[in-house]
Write an enzyme that holds these catalytic residues in place. Structure first.
Site, PDB file in Angstrom:
ATOM      1  N   CYS A   1       0.197   3.771   2.760  1.00  0.00           N
ATOM      2  CA  CYS A   1       0.650   3.204   4.041  1.00  0.00           C
ATOM      3  C   CYS A   1       2.141   3.447   4.226  1.00  0.00           C
ATOM      4  CB  CYS A   1       0.372   1.705   4.106  1.00  0.00           C
ATOM      5  SG  CYS A   1      -1.364   1.239   3.981  1.00  0.00           S
ATOM      6  N   CYS A  43       0.830  -1.200   0.000  1.00  0.00           N
ATOM      7  CA  CYS A  43       0.000   0.000   0.000  1.00  0.00           C
ATOM      8  C   CYS A  43       0.874   1.262   0.000  1.00  0.00           C
ATOM      9  CB  CYS A  43      -0.915  -0.043   1.237  1.00  0.00           C
ATOM     10  SG  CYS A  43      -1.748   1.492   1.644  1.00  0.00           S
TER      11      CYS A  43
END
Length: 110
Positions: free
Chosen positions: A37, A34
């Site tokens: 993230c 991600c």
């Protein structure tokens, strides 16, 4: 990322639910693939360092811990949950800046 911040499903009850009864806890639900993230990691670490001793910060990999991820209805990542007294009391989804994360932690401490 700080290894001591990483938790898994078997630790969640003790390190988040039980621990938040005496000290607020923040949990970042994330995954290695991600992009947002990964971008949030240094922000999360900086805020965690700032509140060290006042708030516990943990990270939970959603791919490796699907039960807890599903239990809390995490559908998008990064999602950060804020726990107090054994229950989630706030949530933010997506990449947030340091001031937003700090504002939420301050609210958690109030």
């Amino acid at each position: 990322m700080s290894e001591e911040m990483q938790i898994n499903e078997s630790e969640f009850q003790a390190k988040v639910i039980e621990a938040s009864k005496t000290q607020p806890v923040v949990v970042d639900f994330w995954a290695e693939w991600c992009g947002p993230c990964v971008a949030m990691e240094p922000i999360y670490q900086e805020v965690a360092n700032h509140y060290q001793g006042k708030v516990a910060f943990h990270k939970l990999n959603v791919d490796q811990n699907p039960k807890v991820t599903q239990q809390y209805g995490i559908l998008s990542i990064p999602t950060t949950l804020f726990f107090r007294h054994g229950k989630p009391v706030d949530q933010v989804t997506g990449l947030v800046d340091k001031s937003e994360l700090t504002t939420r932690v301050d609210k958690l401490l109030a």
